[in-house]
Design an enzyme around this catalytic site. Structure first.
Site, PDB file in Angstrom:
ATOM      1  N   ALA A  45       0.833  -1.194   0.000  1.00 53.88           N
ATOM      2  CA  ALA A  45       0.000   0.000   0.000  1.00 53.88           C
ATOM      3  C   ALA A  45       0.875   1.255   0.000  1.00 53.88           C
ATOM      4  O   ALA A  45       0.603   2.209  -0.725  1.00 53.88           O
ATOM      5  CB  ALA A  45      -0.942  -0.004   1.196  1.00 53.88           C
ATOM      6  N   GLU A  46       1.928   1.251   0.819  1.00 52.19           N
ATOM      7  CA  GLU A  46       2.861   2.383   0.823  1.00 52.19           C
ATOM      8  C   GLU A  46       4.290   1.934   1.042  1.00 52.19           C
ATOM      9  O   GLU A  46       4.561   1.022   1.837  1.00 52.19           O
ATOM     10  CB  GLU A  46       2.505   3.413   1.901  1.00 52.19           C
ATOM     11  CG  GLU A  46       1.675   4.583   1.404  1.00 52.19           C
ATOM     12  CD  GLU A  46       0.213   4.224   1.308  1.00 52.19           C
ATOM     13  OE1 GLU A  46      -0.520   4.909   0.577  1.00 52.19           O
ATOM     14  OE2 GLU A  46      -0.198   3.271   1.974  1.00 52.19           O
ATOM     15  N   THR A  47       5.176   2.616   0.330  1.00 55.35           N
ATOM     16  CA  THR A  47       6.612   2.580   0.600  1.00 55.35           C
ATOM     17  C   THR A  47       6.998   3.986   1.049  1.00 55.35           C
ATOM     18  O   THR A  47       6.679   4.974   0.381  1.00 55.35           O
ATOM     19  CB  THR A  47       7.410   2.174  -0.640  1.00 55.35           C
ATOM     20  OG1 THR A  47       7.053   0.836  -1.007  1.00 55.35           O
ATOM     21  CG2 THR A  47       8.901   2.241  -0.376  1.00 55.35           C
TER      22      THR A  47
END
Length: 264
Positions: A45-47
């Site tokens: 979903a996020e880095t």
């Protein structure tokens, strides 16, 4: 070029629960194209990328397809890495971001509190057809936050039973869609669908609680609330409304430590 990377499950106290995020501390910024490519390669979903700037840190978040303005679970994951891996000892971390200054404090071992700006909801009268069609539900109250549409459903069971058509929802001009209802075992529950941002269902979305907390605080006449994001992985959040800020607390556990190998 080698860079450290960590993966953390956020808003959970056990591995393989909550929402996973990658965290990459930097000495200096990488080109945006490289950070976006790493976000796509990780397919989370996020880095998150962090770099020191004067007396605080700047934080940026990338989905597999876009940079986003605010992400709660990845900020909590980053704080966890600061305290457990990077030797950070102060009571509070201040991050500068596209959403302004964000603060994170450590409440206890493995438990952290995000201090985020509250997000206002506005009723939507001209609801895009893709919302009800994509969720396969009849009309319910619809609101718009700074990032997402928010729908208030009748029950936790209705939220859990949703089977969205992500292709239809991907056409929306927004980060995505939040669905919420009063909870059976918590004050409120939610699920978050973000196909316009490259994420079909986000397991746990801290930033979504910046608008849900003020809404449910007004509905339930209380400022401290317990929330569950009822995705398959499930996430648990303690939320508190303090004037124009929302405090969101949760646990985190480290899943992986490694290195990126980049040819720059």
């Amino acid at each position: 070029m080698k860079l450290p990377v960590y993966k953390v499950d956020a808003f959970t106290d056990r591995l393989f629960g909550g929402n996973p995020a990658a965290v990459c501390p930097l000495e200096e910024w990488l080109p945006d194209t490289i950070m976006q490519s790493l976000g796509a390669e990780n397919n989370l979903a996020e880095t998150t990328f962090i770099a020191k700037e004067n007396d605080h840190y700047h934080i940026r978040w990338f989905t597999p397809t876009v940079e986003v303005k605010l992400c709660g679970h990845a900020t909590l994951a980053t704080a966890h890495i600061f305290y457990t891996e990077l030797g950070y000892t102060k009571d509070e971390i201040v991050f500068n971001s596209l959403s302004g200054l964000l603060k994170v404090s450590r409440k206890a071992e493995g438990v952290y509190t995000l201090d985020f700006p509250a997000d206002k909801l506005h009723p939507v009268t001209d609801v895009p057809d893709a919302i009800f069609e994509g969720l396969n539900i009849g009309p319910v109250p619809v609101f718009k936050s700074s990032f997402d549409y928010l729908l208030v459903l009748h029950s936790q069971q209705q939220v859990e039973a949703l089977k969205p058509d992500f292709k239809i929802l991907s056409a929306l001009d927004a980060r995505g869609v939040i669905v919420t209802a009063k909870g059976d075992e918590a004050d409120f529950v939610s699920r978050c669908f973000f196909p316009p941002s490259g994420i079909d269902e986000d397991p746990v979305t801290g930033s979504a609680h910046t608008c849900m907390t003020p809404y449910w605080s007004a509905q339930l006449n209380k400022t401290s609330l317990k929330a569950i994001q009822v995705s398959k992985r499930r996430g648990y959040l303690d939320c508190e409304l303090k004037r124009d800020r929302v405090l969101i607390s949760g646990s985190a556990v480290t899943y992986l430590k490694g290195e990126y190998y980049l040819d720059l």
